[in-house]
Design an enzyme around this catalytic site. Structure first.
Site, PDB file in Angstrom:
ATOM      1  CE  LYS A 168      -3.556 -26.416   1.983  1.00 31.62           C
ATOM      2  NZ  LYS A 168      -4.733 -25.554   1.882  1.00 31.62           N
ATOM      3  CD  GLU A 204      -4.654 -18.100  -5.766  1.00 33.09           C
ATOM      4  OE1 GLU A 204      -4.160 -17.429  -6.680  1.00 33.09           O
ATOM      5  OE2 GLU A 204      -4.267 -18.057  -4.585  1.00 33.09           O
TER       6      GLU A 204
END
Ligand SMILES: NC(=O)c1ccc[n+]([C@@H]2O[C@H](COP(=O)([O-])OP(=O)(O)OC[C@H]3O[C@@H](n4cnc5c(N)ncnc54)[C@H](OP(=O)(O)O)[C@@H]3O)[C@@H](O)[C@H]2O)c1
Length: 424
Positions: free
Chosen positions: A202, A187
């Site tokens: 996660k 990003e």
């Protein structure tokens, strides 16, 4: 044919992926689910050219939760702000939810699990962990008859891509990060990827499912890859290891290990061979033994694939499981082990002043008999020697104490990484 009416919140990378799959694969999906899964409304900050003008558009995403036509809200906005509000309102209004939002489930998981149960609702979140890898289904369904003793996972494609490129092209972190951004693998603001936060989100979700423990993001130990240099990778390679950003869960009996850090893994082990932008989860299950999945962790169609599989589950009425594999009230609260108590082998790296050192008795000069050193490697630089040492098994707090008391006349800089042995 019956219909499943969907409201899609967020029209970015994943939102467009979901939209495209439901268009292009409509025939296959209806064949498999005996249902026409149809987007009846979308919501986002801005309208997009790819949208069919017949589909309702809401600039206020919360409106999806109150639209009586919608049965399932797909939340692909991200974060813990408006996305949390939407998810809560949707559940309260009797709608099912599908989301890719790992931050939300990791940081507010228990509260959300209670809300789901209170409203007899359902949240599908296959896309939140490891993208296209069906790891949530694997843990909750395929491996449901197992205790999870431990798992090792590569859960951030950006970091794996950067570490792979640094090794293959003999380059340092900063330059490779810039290239990863240009290529779309990182990003514009890559902070949450490279500092390990995304991996920890996660891991928190997967560890809760594996352990039936309350999701505990705050106690997760997190280190990123920002400080890994090419010299670390080179020294590790000389010893036969690769460096991977690993999410690690271990059931230690009275406590859990829940850590994210760059670790040395033997190049011959399967998880070390997962390179580039791929994700992988290697789990040791009590009856099934070792089990590993590999696949793409990010991208529009890949993440969309996981979202649409959750929609198909809802269409086929396979949507009855608890969020974290047990009732919220039954989730345990085992403590997470402090990193200082971690036991393992360590890779120590030091820069030594060449004028003051002789390689022959360097180990003795640095460590005396304070620690067992199993392997040593040197890289000769201009005015300094770069040294790598592999220790025997140690508690982390002992390693830190030893490193604090080294001869600073001789040693210019010092650091360490942990070594993991999956034996698979
Ligand atoms: N990208 C991946 O490969 C990937 C993989 C796995 C999971 N995920 C997760 O999927 C979710 C979405 O990721 P993404 O990559 O698709 O993000 P993205 O490309 O940034 O898209 C986000 C979408 O949400 C909209 N949005 C943001 N804030 C909003 C607000 N306050 N009100 C209304 N709309 C708003 C944006 O509108 P605008 O278009 O107007 O900006 C955009 O359409 C995140 O939870 C992410 O962690 C992503």
């Amino acid at each position: 044919m019956k219909k499943l009416r969907v409201g899609l919140a967020g029209l970015g990378t994943v939102g467009k992926g979901v939209y495209d799959i439901l268009q292009k694969d409509a025939k296959l999906i209806s064949l498999r689910s005996q249902t026409k899964i149809e987007i009846v409304a979308v919501a986002s900050r801005s309208k997009k050219d790819f949208l069919d003008p017949k589909i309702k558009f809401y600039p206020d995403v919360i409106a999806l939760a109150f639209d009586p036509e919608i049965e399932v809200v797909v939340e692909v906005i991200g974060g813990c702000g408006i996305a949390k509000e939407l998810l809560e309102e949707a559940l309260k209004n009797g709608k099912k939810v599908v989301t890719a939002n790992k931050a939300l489930l990791a940081e507010h998981g228990l509260e959300i699990a209670k809300l789901v149960e209170k409203h007899n609702g359902y949240i599908g979140f296959e896309a939140a962990v490891a993208g296209a890898n069906p790891i949530i289904k694997s843990f909750k369904e395929g491996l449901a008859a197992n205790e999870f003793k431990e798992f090792y996972a590569i859960l951030n494609g950006t970091c794996n891509f950067i570490l792979t490129k640094m090794k293959d092209e003999k380059r340092d972190f900063a330059g490779v990060l810039k290239e990863a951004q240009k290529m779309g693998y990182a990003e514009a603001d890559p902070t949450l990827d490279i500092n390990g936060t995304d991996t920890a989100h996660k891991l928190t979700i997967l560890a809760a499912i594996a352990s039936q423990n309350q999701p505990d993001f705050k106690q997760t130990y997190i280190e990123g890859i920002e400080k890994i240099s090419f010299n670390d990778i080179k020294l590790a390679e000389e010893f036969g290891y690769k460096i991977k950003l690993l999410a690690i869960y271990k059931n230690l009996g009275d406590a859990l290990q829940q850590t994210v850090y760059p670790a040395l893994v033997k190049s011959s082990e399967k998880i070390a061979q997962v390179d580039g932008p791929f994700n992988a989860v290697l789990a040791l299950a009590s009856n099934a033994d070792w089990n590993m999945t590999i696949g793409r962790g990010a991208g529009g169609l890949t993440t969309g694939s996981a979202i649409v599989s959750d929609l198909i589950d809802i269409a086929c009425k396979r949507d009855k499981s608890f969020l974290f594999n047990a009732k919220a009230a039954d989730l345990d609260q085992k403590p997470i082990q402090a990193i200082s108590e971690h036991v393992g082998k360590y890779f120590l790296r030091m820069k030594i002043d060449k004028s003051k050192a002789r390689k022959t008795d360097l180990v003795q000069a640095i460590f005396g008999d304070k620690i067992k050193i199993e392997q040593v490697n040197f890289i000769d630089c201009n005015e300094e020697i770069l040294c790598g040492f592999i220790t025997g098994e140690q508690k982390e707090k002992n390693i830190i104490a030893i490193l604090k008391n080294l001869d600073l006349e001789l040693i210019k800089s010092v650091g360490f990484l942990r070594i993991e042995e999956t034996n698979f």
